[in-house]
Design a protein around this motif. Structure first.
Motif, PDB file in Angstrom:
ATOM      1  N   LEU A   1     -31.557  22.550 -77.523  1.00  0.00           N
ATOM      2  CA  LEU A   1     -32.501  21.666 -78.235  1.00  0.00           C
ATOM      3  C   LEU A   1     -31.725  20.538 -78.924  1.00  0.00           C
ATOM      4  O   LEU A   1     -32.160  19.383 -78.929  1.00  0.00           O
ATOM      5  CB  LEU A   1     -33.320  22.462 -79.252  1.00  0.00           C
ATOM      6  CG  LEU A   1     -34.394  23.389 -78.659  1.00  0.00           C
ATOM      7  CD1 LEU A   1     -34.909  24.363 -79.724  1.00  0.00           C
ATOM      8  CD2 LEU A   1     -35.567  22.589 -78.070  1.00  0.00           C
ATOM      9  N   ASP A   2     -30.560  20.890 -79.490  1.00  0.00           N
ATOM     10  CA  ASP A   2     -29.710  19.866 -80.134  1.00  0.00           C
ATOM     11  C   ASP A   2     -29.336  18.774 -79.121  1.00  0.00           C
ATOM     12  O   ASP A   2     -29.340  17.585 -79.438  1.00  0.00           O
ATOM     13  CB  ASP A   2     -28.417  20.486 -80.685  1.00  0.00           C
ATOM     14  CG  ASP A   2     -28.652  21.215 -82.004  1.00  0.00           C
ATOM     15  OD1 ASP A   2     -29.641  20.880 -82.685  1.00  0.00           O
ATOM     16  OD2 ASP A   2     -27.867  22.132 -82.325  1.00  0.00           O
ATOM     17  N   ARG A   3     -29.016  19.221 -77.908  1.00  0.00           N
ATOM     18  CA  ARG A   3     -28.649  18.275 -76.848  1.00  0.00           C
ATOM     19  C   ARG A   3     -29.830  17.342 -76.554  1.00  0.00           C
ATOM     20  O   ARG A   3     -29.658  16.144 -76.347  1.00  0.00           O
ATOM     21  CB  ARG A   3     -28.287  19.105 -75.609  1.00  0.00           C
ATOM     22  CG  ARG A   3     -27.817  18.330 -74.414  1.00  0.00           C
ATOM     23  CD  ARG A   3     -28.122  19.057 -73.126  1.00  0.00           C
ATOM     24  NE  ARG A   3     -27.480  20.337 -72.929  1.00  0.00           N
ATOM     25  CZ  ARG A   3     -26.526  20.557 -72.025  1.00  0.00           C
ATOM     26  NH1 ARG A   3     -26.054  19.582 -71.303  1.00  0.00           N
ATOM     27  NH2 ARG A   3     -26.052  21.757 -71.853  1.00  0.00           N
ATOM     28  N   MET A   4     -31.044  17.909 -76.577  1.00  0.00           N
ATOM     29  CA  MET A   4     -32.230  17.091 -76.308  1.00  0.00           C
ATOM     30  C   MET A   4     -32.511  16.119 -77.453  1.00  0.00           C
ATOM     31  O   MET A   4     -32.969  15.000 -77.222  1.00  0.00           O
ATOM     32  CB  MET A   4     -33.451  17.986 -76.045  1.00  0.00           C
ATOM     33  CG  MET A   4     -33.290  18.814 -74.794  1.00  0.00           C
ATOM     34  SD  MET A   4     -34.682  19.922 -74.492  1.00  0.00           S
ATOM     35  CE  MET A   4     -35.309  19.234 -72.991  1.00  0.00           C
ATOM     36  N   VAL A   5     -32.219  16.551 -78.683  1.00  0.00           N
ATOM     37  CA  VAL A   5     -32.394  15.652 -79.843  1.00  0.00           C
ATOM     38  C   VAL A   5     -31.403  14.495 -79.709  1.00  0.00           C
ATOM     39  O   VAL A   5     -31.757  13.320 -79.870  1.00  0.00           O
ATOM     40  CB  VAL A   5     -32.175  16.409 -81.181  1.00  0.00           C
ATOM     41  CG1 VAL A   5     -32.140  15.436 -82.357  1.00  0.00           C
ATOM     42  CG2 VAL A   5     -33.258  17.465 -81.392  1.00  0.00           C
ATOM     43  N   LYS A   6     -30.158  14.828 -79.364  1.00  0.00           N
ATOM     44  CA  LYS A   6     -29.104  13.817 -79.224  1.00  0.00           C
ATOM     45  C   LYS A   6     -29.467  12.783 -78.157  1.00  0.00           C
ATOM     46  O   LYS A   6     -29.205  11.583 -78.311  1.00  0.00           O
ATOM     47  CB  LYS A   6     -27.792  14.516 -78.859  1.00  0.00           C
ATOM     48  CG  LYS A   6     -26.573  13.842 -79.440  1.00  0.00           C
ATOM     49  CD  LYS A   6     -25.401  14.779 -79.446  1.00  0.00           C
ATOM     50  CE  LYS A   6     -24.132  14.021 -79.078  1.00  0.00           C
ATOM     51  NZ  LYS A   6     -23.129  14.892 -78.506  1.00  0.00           N
ATOM     52  N   LYS A   7     -30.093  13.273 -77.078  1.00  0.00           N
ATOM     53  CA  LYS A   7     -30.495  12.358 -75.980  1.00  0.00           C
ATOM     54  C   LYS A   7     -31.824  11.674 -76.278  1.00  0.00           C
ATOM     55  O   LYS A   7     -32.410  11.023 -75.403  1.00  0.00           O
ATOM     56  CB  LYS A   7     -30.632  13.152 -74.675  1.00  0.00           C
ATOM     57  CG  LYS A   7     -29.367  13.835 -74.234  1.00  0.00           C
ATOM     58  CD  LYS A   7     -28.741  13.164 -73.055  1.00  0.00           C
ATOM     59  CE  LYS A   7     -27.419  13.805 -72.735  1.00  0.00           C
ATOM     60  NZ  LYS A   7     -26.756  13.288 -71.585  1.00  0.00           N
ATOM     61  N   GLU A   8     -32.365  11.937 -77.484  1.00  0.00           N
ATOM     62  CA  GLU A   8     -33.637  11.354 -77.949  1.00  0.00           C
ATOM     63  C   GLU A   8     -34.818  11.733 -77.055  1.00  0.00           C
ATOM     64  O   GLU A   8     -35.771  10.966 -76.905  1.00  0.00           O
ATOM     65  CB  GLU A   8     -33.514   9.833 -78.109  1.00  0.00           C
ATOM     66  CG  GLU A   8     -32.516   9.481 -79.200  1.00  0.00           C
ATOM     67  CD  GLU A   8     -32.374   7.994 -79.426  1.00  0.00           C
ATOM     68  OE1 GLU A   8     -32.879   7.229 -78.600  1.00  0.00           O
ATOM     69  OE2 GLU A   8     -31.764   7.620 -80.437  1.00  0.00           O
ATOM     70  N   LYS A   9     -34.753  12.939 -76.454  1.00  0.00           N
ATOM     71  CA  LYS A   9     -35.904  13.420 -75.673  1.00  0.00           C
ATOM     72  C   LYS A   9     -36.913  14.099 -76.600  1.00  0.00           C
ATOM     73  O   LYS A   9     -38.099  14.134 -76.305  1.00  0.00           O
ATOM     74  CB  LYS A   9     -35.437  14.415 -74.618  1.00  0.00           C
ATOM     75  CG  LYS A   9     -34.694  13.731 -73.488  1.00  0.00           C
ATOM     76  CD  LYS A   9     -34.384  14.691 -72.371  1.00  0.00           C
ATOM     77  CE  LYS A   9     -33.659  13.979 -71.267  1.00  0.00           C
ATOM     78  NZ  LYS A   9     -32.895  14.888 -70.428  1.00  0.00           N
ATOM     79  N   ILE A  10     -36.423  14.694 -77.693  1.00  0.00           N
ATOM     80  CA  ILE A  10     -37.297  15.281 -78.711  1.00  0.00           C
ATOM     81  C   ILE A  10     -36.720  14.896 -80.071  1.00  0.00           C
ATOM     82  O   ILE A  10     -35.560  14.475 -80.158  1.00  0.00           O
ATOM     83  CB  ILE A  10     -37.378  16.832 -78.603  1.00  0.00           C
ATOM     84  CG1 ILE A  10     -35.992  17.483 -78.718  1.00  0.00           C
ATOM     85  CG2 ILE A  10     -38.054  17.253 -77.309  1.00  0.00           C
ATOM     86  CD1 ILE A  10     -36.038  18.999 -78.867  1.00  0.00           C
ATOM     87  N   ASP A  11     -37.566  15.055 -81.144  1.00  0.00           N
ATOM     88  CA  ASP A  11     -37.025  14.769 -82.483  1.00  0.00           C
ATOM     89  C   ASP A  11     -36.757  16.092 -83.229  1.00  0.00           C
ATOM     90  O   ASP A  11     -37.051  17.168 -82.720  1.00  0.00           O
ATOM     91  CB  ASP A  11     -37.952  13.823 -83.267  1.00  0.00           C
ATOM     92  CG  ASP A  11     -39.345  14.399 -83.440  1.00  0.00           C
ATOM     93  OD1 ASP A  11     -39.492  15.649 -83.305  1.00  0.00           O
ATOM     94  OD2 ASP A  11     -40.291  13.642 -83.690  1.00  0.00           O
ATOM     95  N   GLU A  12     -36.210  15.958 -84.430  1.00  0.00           N
ATOM     96  CA  GLU A  12     -35.848  17.148 -85.224  1.00  0.00           C
ATOM     97  C   GLU A  12     -37.070  18.020 -85.502  1.00  0.00           C
ATOM     98  O   GLU A  12     -36.978  19.247 -85.527  1.00  0.00           O
ATOM     99  CB  GLU A  12     -35.209  16.730 -86.565  1.00  0.00           C
ATOM    100  CG  GLU A  12     -33.738  16.331 -86.464  1.00  0.00           C
ATOM    101  CD  GLU A  12     -32.803  17.521 -86.174  1.00  0.00           C
ATOM    102  OE1 GLU A  12     -33.204  18.687 -86.361  1.00  0.00           O
ATOM    103  OE2 GLU A  12     -31.671  17.267 -85.708  1.00  0.00           O
ATOM    104  N   GLY A  13     -38.238  17.374 -85.708  1.00  0.00           N
ATOM    105  CA  GLY A  13     -39.476  18.115 -85.987  1.00  0.00           C
ATOM    106  C   GLY A  13     -39.840  19.000 -84.807  1.00  0.00           C
ATOM    107  O   GLY A  13     -40.220  20.162 -84.975  1.00  0.00           O
TER     108      GLY A  13
END
Ligand code: CAA
Length: 284
Positions: free
Chosen positions: A50-62
């Motif tokens: 999930l962190d990787r997806m946040v970093k790639k801006e595919k999802i946000d922290e929420g």
């Protein structure tokens, strides 16, 4: 039926990926493992992905937080399946383990619950027959890495009914995956086509036709495969490849599925690919 709550049994490579995509797409997930340390490892892998997806801006922290909050860990199958609409089993590819798991699930799950197995090689018809509701049993075959690969190969056993297929197809779409229906047969479609290619690549190396690197270059650059067949074999696990070839060989009694002697030797030597640090390539 509208599936809202699912149990995922097994938090290994496939199971944690399956729990990840269900939770990220609005389902409430009971992740069932045998030991707390395995459950902790699965949750930390999900968090990392999930962190990787946040970093790639595919999802946000929420979204990351709500996904993690949707997953509850259970160490007991009966507890974990008692109020779910669907069970997806992703335990090791061993018939004894799967038999024991499905017997427990069958006793504890509500009557309406749909049963899906992520098996890549065991007959869906055979697994379904272990339960009292073979018409509600289906193959839900995901691909590694589950959060990335779009396919769910939906495998209909001999007794799977249309209502079960429809619910599973609809649910797969809600996971933002593309469901493709196939009928139960050794290796389904995915592994019946993939494994002979991998096996043939291993024959090429074993016979000295080309190095592993060069076989992979041919298939990557000439056929636009994202990974060459030998790197992919390492990624899947050479033991898993050998097991699936065994299922094809036994299932069809056709010598074209005979495993390459080099594959057998590498498995005997414990060189299983990424998970042991060495296969056709070395890994840190
Ligand atoms: N979770 C979330 N995202 C992930 C991820 C994971 N576990 N692994 C990779 N990603 C994302 C990356 O963040 C990256 O995202 P962007 O496109 O936004 O940059 C994307 O996936 C590609 O990853 P990388 O840049 O790290 O690396 P790559 O471009 O080399 O791709 C790969 C890696 C997706 C694994 C690609 O090489 C690939 O598709 N390989 C083939 C995989 C395959 O064939 N799998 C099926 C195996 S068979 C099987 O599973 C079933 C069976 O029955 C045996």
């Amino acid at each position: 039926m509208d599936v809202k709550k699912v149990a995922v049994i097994g938090g290994g490579t496939m199971g944690n990926g399956i729990a990840h995509v269900f939770a990220m797409n609005g389902f409430s997930v009971n992740l069932i493992e045998t030991k707390q340390e395995f459950a902790d490892r699965a949750m930390s892998t999900i968090q990392k992905n999930l962190d990787r997806m946040v970093k790639k801006e595919k999802i946000d922290e929420g979204k990351k937080k709500s996904t993690l909050d949707s997953i509850s860990v259970f160490l007991d199958i009966s507890e974990g399946v008692k109020d779910v609409d669907m069970v997806v089993e992703a335990v090791p590819e061993n018939l004894d383990i799967k038999t024991s798991v499905w017997k427990q699930v069958d006793e504890a799950a509500p009557d309406h619950t749909i049963f899906g197995s992520n098996t890549s090689s065991i007959s869906i018809t055979k697994l379904a027959a272990l339960t009292s509701r073979p018409e509600k049993f289906i193959g839900m075959h995901f691909f590694n890495p589950v959060p990335v690969m779009k396919l769910v190969e939906i495998v209909r056993g001999l007794q799977t009914d249309d209502d079960t297929y429809d619910v599973v197809e609809e649910t797969s779409k809600k996971l933002q995956k593309v469901p493709v229906p196939v009928n139960d047969a050794p290796g389904f479609v995915s592994n019946r086509v993939l494994m002979p290619m991998i096996n043939e690549a291993i024959f090429c190396v074993g016979e000295g036709v080309a190095t592993a690197e060069n076989v992979d270059e041919v298939m990557k650059l000439g056929m636009a495969h994202p990974m060459g067949p030998l790197r992919l074999a390492d990624f899947i696990g050479l033991d898993v490849c050998l097991d699936i070839l065994g299922v094809l060989y036994e299932g069809f009694k056709d010598p074209k599925y005979r495993p390459a002697p080099l594959l057998v030797k590498m498995v005997d030597a414990g060189k299983l690919g990424n998970k042991t640090g060495e296969g056709f390539y070395k890994y840190d």
